[in-house]
Design a protein around this motif. Structure first.
Motif, PDB file in Angstrom:
ATOM      1  N   MET A  17       0.943  -1.090  -0.097  1.00 63.73           N
ATOM      2  CA  MET A  17      -0.163   0.076  -0.011  1.00 63.73           C
ATOM      3  C   MET A  17       0.894   1.311  -0.067  1.00 63.73           C
ATOM      4  O   MET A  17       1.869   1.231   0.812  1.00 63.73           O
ATOM      5  CB  MET A  17      -0.913   0.024   1.278  1.00 63.73           C
ATOM      6  N   ALA A  18       0.484   2.104  -0.691  1.00 61.24           N
ATOM      7  CA  ALA A  18       1.386   3.653  -0.871  1.00 61.24           C
ATOM      8  C   ALA A  18       0.916   4.144   0.408  1.00 61.24           C
ATOM      9  O   ALA A  18      -0.317   4.230   0.736  1.00 61.24           O
ATOM     10  CB  ALA A  18       0.772   4.276  -1.954  1.00 61.24           C
ATOM     11  N   ALA A  19       1.792   4.931   0.870  1.00 59.63           N
ATOM     12  CA  ALA A  19       1.537   5.633   2.296  1.00 59.63           C
ATOM     13  C   ALA A  19       1.576   7.237   1.726  1.00 59.63           C
ATOM     14  O   ALA A  19       1.077   7.902   2.809  1.00 59.63           O
ATOM     15  CB  ALA A  19       2.688   5.371   2.975  1.00 59.63           C
ATOM     16  N   PHE A  20       1.664   7.633   0.568  1.00 59.87           N
ATOM     17  CA  PHE A  20       1.369   9.003   0.170  1.00 59.87           C
ATOM     18  C   PHE A  20       0.876   9.082  -0.965  1.00 59.87           C
ATOM     19  O   PHE A  20       1.234   8.090  -2.067  1.00 59.87           O
ATOM     20  CB  PHE A  20       2.771   9.595   0.383  1.00 59.87           C
ATOM     21  N   VAL A  21      -0.054  10.045  -1.415  1.00 59.61           N
ATOM     22  CA  VAL A  21      -0.933  10.167  -2.473  1.00 59.61           C
ATOM     23  C   VAL A  21      -0.888  11.515  -2.943  1.00 59.61           C
ATOM     24  O   VAL A  21      -1.277  12.483  -1.983  1.00 59.61           O
ATOM     25  CB  VAL A  21      -2.267   9.530  -2.521  1.00 59.61           C
ATOM     26  N   GLN A  22      -0.566  11.960  -4.033  1.00 59.80           N
ATOM     27  CA  GLN A  22      -0.514  13.220  -4.485  1.00 59.80           C
ATOM     28  C   GLN A  22      -1.815  13.411  -5.692  1.00 59.80           C
ATOM     29  O   GLN A  22      -1.718  12.434  -6.541  1.00 59.80           O
ATOM     30  CB  GLN A  22       0.728  13.787  -5.421  1.00 59.80           C
ATOM     31  N   ILE A  23      -2.520  14.273  -5.681  1.00 62.55           N
ATOM     32  CA  ILE A  23      -3.825  14.244  -6.586  1.00 62.55           C
ATOM     33  C   ILE A  23      -3.421  15.677  -7.278  1.00 62.55           C
ATOM     34  O   ILE A  23      -3.299  16.792  -6.587  1.00 62.55           O
ATOM     35  CB  ILE A  23      -5.281  14.423  -5.908  1.00 62.55           C
ATOM     36  N   ILE A  24      -3.256  15.611  -8.621  1.00 61.38           N
ATOM     37  CA  ILE A  24      -3.001  16.679  -9.380  1.00 61.38           C
ATOM     38  C   ILE A  24      -4.312  17.076 -10.292  1.00 61.38           C
ATOM     39  O   ILE A  24      -4.794  16.289 -11.056  1.00 61.38           O
ATOM     40  CB  ILE A  24      -1.773  16.427 -10.358  1.00 61.38           C
ATOM     41  N   GLU A  25      -4.764  18.205 -10.026  1.00 62.21           N
ATOM     42  CA  GLU A  25      -5.913  18.626 -10.578  1.00 62.21           C
ATOM     43  C   GLU A  25      -5.451  19.726 -11.550  1.00 62.21           C
ATOM     44  O   GLU A  25      -4.798  20.710 -11.433  1.00 62.21           O
ATOM     45  CB  GLU A  25      -7.017  19.405  -9.459  1.00 62.21           C
ATOM     46  N   TYR A  26      -5.957  19.408 -12.826  1.00 58.60           N
ATOM     47  CA  TYR A  26      -5.597  20.379 -13.783  1.00 58.60           C
ATOM     48  C   TYR A  26      -7.034  20.455 -14.966  1.00 58.60           C
ATOM     49  O   TYR A  26      -7.783  19.718 -15.183  1.00 58.60           O
ATOM     50  CB  TYR A  26      -4.380  20.051 -14.502  1.00 58.60           C
TER      51      TYR A  26
END
Length: 104
Positions: A1-10
């Protein structure tokens, strides 16, 4: 499981060009085989607002994400992507608190 997520909104009127750029970046990064890279990346187009996109990029840790962000090739990719975007890009940085996978 990834412990960090980045959501990029564009927003973009050139989604095919963004997708091609992203694929080119992925292939180059995999060929180089050095340094941190995302665990997974998923991009979706908003059904209610077709020019709006969100990319969900998963990393093993916050530190891995920051190491990835500080790479020259990531900076170059981001600059090229921003040139294809309509307006500003918004970043959401999330520590993963729960993740579930369904078996059905």
């Amino acid at each position: 499981m990834a412990a960090f997520v980045q959501i990029i909104e564009y927003r973009t009127s050139k989604p095919d060009e963004v997708a091609a750029l992203t694929e080119e970046f992925r292939k180059a990064r995999e060929a180089a085989g050095d340094g941190e890279a995302p665990v997974r990346a998923t991009t979706g187009q908003d059904r209610d607002d077709p020019g709006r996109f969100l990319s969900i990029v998963e990393f093993a840790s916050y530190e891995a994400a920051m190491e990835n962000s500080n790479r020259a090739d990531t900076t170059e990719f981001a600059q090229k992507m921003m040139a294809l975007c309509d307006g500003e890009t918004k970043f959401h940085n999330l520590d993963v608190t729960q993740s579930m996978e369904y078996t059905r």
